[in-house]
Each structure stands twice: as structure tokens, then as C-alpha cells.
Design a protein around this motif. Sequence first.
Motif, short mmCIF file in Angstrom:
data_model
loop_
_atom_site.label_atom_id
_atom_site.label_comp_id
_atom_site.label_asym_id
_atom_site.label_seq_id
_atom_site.Cartn_x
_atom_site.Cartn_y
_atom_site.Cartn_z
N ALA A 242 0.83 -1.21 0.00
CA ALA A 242 0.00 0.00 0.00
C ALA A 242 0.86 1.25 0.00
O ALA A 242 1.92 1.30 0.64
CB ALA A 242 -0.93 0.01 1.21
N LEU A 243 0.41 2.26 -0.70
CA LEU A 243 1.12 3.54 -0.75
C LEU A 243 0.91 4.35 0.52
O LEU A 243 1.78 5.12 0.93
CB LEU A 243 0.64 4.35 -1.95
CG LEU A 243 0.95 3.73 -3.32
CD1 LEU A 243 0.13 4.42 -4.41
CD2 LEU A 243 2.43 3.82 -3.62
N MET A 244 -0.26 4.21 1.12
CA MET A 244 -0.57 4.82 2.41
C MET A 244 -1.67 4.00 3.05
O MET A 244 -2.43 3.31 2.36
CB MET A 244 -1.00 6.29 2.27
CG MET A 244 -2.30 6.51 1.54
SD MET A 244 -2.79 8.26 1.40
CE MET A 244 -3.16 8.67 3.12
N SER A 245 -1.78 4.06 4.36
CA SER A 245 -2.81 3.29 5.07
C SER A 245 -3.14 4.03 6.36
O SER A 245 -2.30 4.14 7.25
CB SER A 245 -2.30 1.88 5.37
OG SER A 245 -3.35 1.05 5.85
N THR A 246 -4.36 4.56 6.43
CA THR A 246 -4.74 5.42 7.55
C THR A 246 -6.15 5.10 8.03
O THR A 246 -6.98 4.59 7.27
CB THR A 246 -4.68 6.91 7.15
OG1 THR A 246 -5.61 7.15 6.07
CG2 THR A 246 -3.29 7.31 6.71
N LEU A 247 -6.41 5.45 9.27
CA LEU A 247 -7.76 5.35 9.80
C LEU A 247 -8.65 6.29 9.01
O LEU A 247 -8.29 7.44 8.75
CB LEU A 247 -7.76 5.72 11.27
CG LEU A 247 -9.06 5.51 12.05
CD1 LEU A 247 -9.39 4.03 12.15
CD2 LEU A 247 -8.95 6.12 13.44
N SER A 248 -9.82 5.82 8.61
CA SER A 248 -10.74 6.64 7.84
C SER A 248 -11.63 7.43 8.79
O SER A 248 -12.46 6.85 9.49
CB SER A 248 -11.60 5.77 6.92
OG SER A 248 -12.40 6.56 6.07
N GLY A 249 -11.44 8.75 8.83
CA GLY A 249 -12.18 9.56 9.79
C GLY A 249 -11.85 9.12 11.20
O GLY A 249 -10.69 8.94 11.57
N SER A 250 -12.89 8.87 11.99
CA SER A 250 -12.69 8.38 13.35
C SER A 250 -12.79 6.86 13.42
O SER A 250 -12.77 6.27 14.49
CB SER A 250 -13.72 9.01 14.29
OG SER A 250 -15.03 8.65 13.89
N GLY A 251 -12.91 6.19 12.25
CA GLY A 251 -13.02 4.74 12.18
C GLY A 251 -14.48 4.30 12.17
O GLY A 251 -15.38 5.11 12.22
N SER A 252 -14.70 3.04 12.09
CA SER A 252 -13.74 1.97 12.22
C SER A 252 -13.08 1.52 10.91
O SER A 252 -12.18 0.69 10.91
CB SER A 252 -14.43 0.75 12.84
OG SER A 252 -15.55 0.36 12.04
N THR A 253 -13.53 2.07 9.78
CA THR A 253 -12.95 1.71 8.49
C THR A 253 -11.49 2.14 8.41
O THR A 253 -11.11 3.19 8.92
CB THR A 253 -13.74 2.36 7.35
OG1 THR A 253 -15.06 1.80 7.33
CG2 THR A 253 -13.09 2.13 5.99
N PHE A 254 -10.69 1.30 7.73
CA PHE A 254 -9.30 1.65 7.45
C PHE A 254 -9.16 1.86 5.95
O PHE A 254 -9.61 1.04 5.15
CB PHE A 254 -8.34 0.57 7.94
CG PHE A 254 -7.14 1.14 8.64
CD1 PHE A 254 -7.22 1.53 9.96
CD2 PHE A 254 -5.94 1.32 7.97
CE1 PHE A 254 -6.13 2.09 10.62
CE2 PHE A 254 -4.84 1.87 8.61
CZ PHE A 254 -4.92 2.26 9.93
N PHE A 255 -8.55 2.98 5.58
CA PHE A 255 -8.39 3.37 4.18
C PHE A 255 -6.95 3.17 3.73
O PHE A 255 -6.01 3.56 4.43
CB PHE A 255 -8.77 4.84 4.02
CG PHE A 255 -8.24 5.48 2.75
CD1 PHE A 255 -8.94 5.35 1.56
CD2 PHE A 255 -7.05 6.19 2.75
CE1 PHE A 255 -8.45 5.91 0.39
CE2 PHE A 255 -6.56 6.77 1.59
CZ PHE A 255 -7.26 6.63 0.40
N SER A 256 -6.77 2.54 2.58
CA SER A 256 -5.44 2.42 1.98
C SER A 256 -5.51 2.86 0.53
O SER A 256 -6.58 2.81 -0.11
CB SER A 256 -4.92 0.99 2.07
OG SER A 256 -4.76 0.58 3.41
N MET A 257 -4.37 3.26 0.01
CA MET A 257 -4.25 3.64 -1.40
C MET A 257 -3.20 2.76 -2.04
O MET A 257 -2.19 2.41 -1.42
CB MET A 257 -3.86 5.11 -1.53
CG MET A 257 -3.68 5.58 -2.96
SD MET A 257 -2.95 7.22 -3.07
CE MET A 257 -4.31 8.21 -2.49
N ALA A 258 -3.44 2.38 -3.31
CA ALA A 258 -2.48 1.54 -4.02
C ALA A 258 -2.56 1.83 -5.51
O ALA A 258 -3.56 2.36 -6.01
CB ALA A 258 -2.78 0.07 -3.76
N TYR A 259 -1.50 1.46 -6.21
CA TYR A 259 -1.55 1.51 -7.67
C TYR A 259 -2.58 0.48 -8.16
O TYR A 259 -2.81 -0.55 -7.52
CB TYR A 259 -0.19 1.20 -8.27
CG TYR A 259 0.84 2.27 -8.03
CD1 TYR A 259 0.66 3.57 -8.51
CD2 TYR A 259 2.01 1.99 -7.33
CE1 TYR A 259 1.61 4.56 -8.30
CE2 TYR A 259 2.98 2.97 -7.11
CZ TYR A 259 2.76 4.26 -7.60
OH TYR A 259 3.71 5.22 -7.37
#
Length: 293
Positions: A242-259
Motif C-alpha cells: 500500500a502507498l498509504m494506510s490510515t484510519l478513515s475519519g474516526s473509524g472503524s474503516t481503514f483506508f489504503s491507497m495503491a496503484y
Amino acid sequence: MTISVPATSANLGPGFDSLGLAVDLRNKVEFHQSKFFSVSIKGEGENNPRLKGNNLFISIFNDHYNRLTKKKQNFKFTFYNSIPMSRGLGSSSAVIVSAIASAHEAAGIRVSKRRILNHALVYESHPDNITPAVMGGFNAATVEKNKVFSQKKHLPDYIKAIVVIPNKQMNTARGRTLLPKSYSKENATYNLSHTALSVAAFFNEDWEMLKLASQDRFHQKARMKTLPELFSVQKVAYESGALMSTLSGSGSTFFSMAYDGDASMIANRLSQKFPDFIVKVLDFDNNGLIIEK
């Protein structure tokens, strides 16, 4: 008439209450004048009878429609909800934005997206979710004198979003109570510098910089401790490319970005490791609020 608004991921690590982007997962509402008021919900929330009687959308819609027209009119509303509720994907912002836009359209008054965004501040005091919900794309935003000032970056189609949606809701208001009452100068400077670097990386499309730039000392760890599996989600995402991986807002979803070429593989690994969670690969949304007649 159909109004649709995309899901959003806010903060993106260090950009607390200021950074956000939109992903291609939409809530839609269809409505028309009717003899009798009625609400129908399909998708997320369809089995929750409370949403029909205590509906934030209807409350905001009525406030604006009555103010704009000085009259009462019954409408039939049908909601098609795809954004999970209380999972950090901007479901409340989607409701707020769509209600304001719908009221203006029902009143026959076309207003700019910027005006709708500023109206939304009444119900959502920080702009990280409402701005990409209205504008689409990646947004850096701030509030001055009750107005949102923001800059948007169109996101290319060769990068994808990967969202890991746990089976546990997290309340934004409660999540804020977990945060420190104050921050050290060192940590404030850390987040300020990383937020600035994140914005520069997005606008320059320097995606390789985001793993470093998206580090945070303000909110993520405190919130992630309420669902410790999220630390493992982030670890697996990074180990998988993953290019980045962060908590989405206050959660509980986790957001990642990738090619684009890596997204399916990363999603498959996350699905294997966390079979009880929903994993989706999504395009980014550059349109924001859409009004169709």
C-alpha cells in the motif's frame, strides 16, 4: 429528481479535520411531490425502523425547504444507501449535503456547490468530510468566518482506494473524547509538517511520499486502540505494498491507497487475514455531489 453524494475518507493521517477525499461509493435519494409524506430506505439502514421516524435528512430538508419557500409540501423520498453507517466513511456528511441540495432543487433554486458546502457547516463544523462530499477528489480545507476555503486535486484512475470495513461501528463524538486535551509543541509541529507534505504529495502526484507523509501523532493510535485489529490491518496493508494506510475519519474503516495493478492483490491479502471484515477496492470519485433530473 435524484441527488447522489459519495463516501469520503477524512484526516488521511495527520490532516486532522482538514484533509479528505471522495471514493466511488454513493448514497442516492429520489424524491417527488406527493399527496402524502413517505420514506423508503433500501440498502444500508433499511432494517432500522428508527431511521424512518427520526431521519436527519428529512429534518434538514424541511428546515431548508420551508425557509426557501415559506410553505409546506409533502414529498415521497426513496433512499438508496451504499455508505456504511458510523464506519468513518462520511455517511452523515452525505446525508447533510444531499438534504441541503435536495431542498434547494425542490424549491426550484439552483445554488453553487460552494454555497451548499457553506450551508453544510451548520450541521458539520469541520470541513474534512463535507468538502470532498460536495466537490469530489482530494481536498485540503479550512474554515474562516463561517465559510469553507478549500483546494481540490483531481485523483487519477491509476490509483485505487482499498477500504477495510470492520463489523463494529465507531461513534465520532465518542471517538473525540479519547483524544488528548492538549498536544506538545513537538507533536503539533510533527503533524503540521506531515500534513503539509501530504498535501504537496497529492498535488504533485508523488504517491511514494505518502507512506511517510501520512504519519500521525494526533488521533489515530488513540482511536485504533478501541479496535486493536486495526493495527494489524495497517501492517498487512503496508507489507502488501500500500502507498498509504490510515484510519478513515474516526473509524472503524481503514483506508489504503495503491496503484491499480496492486490493489486486488492487497485486497485479497486483507480479506484472507480479516475474514470477518468487508474489503472493497474502489475508484476515487472526482465528481462529488451530483444532481440529476
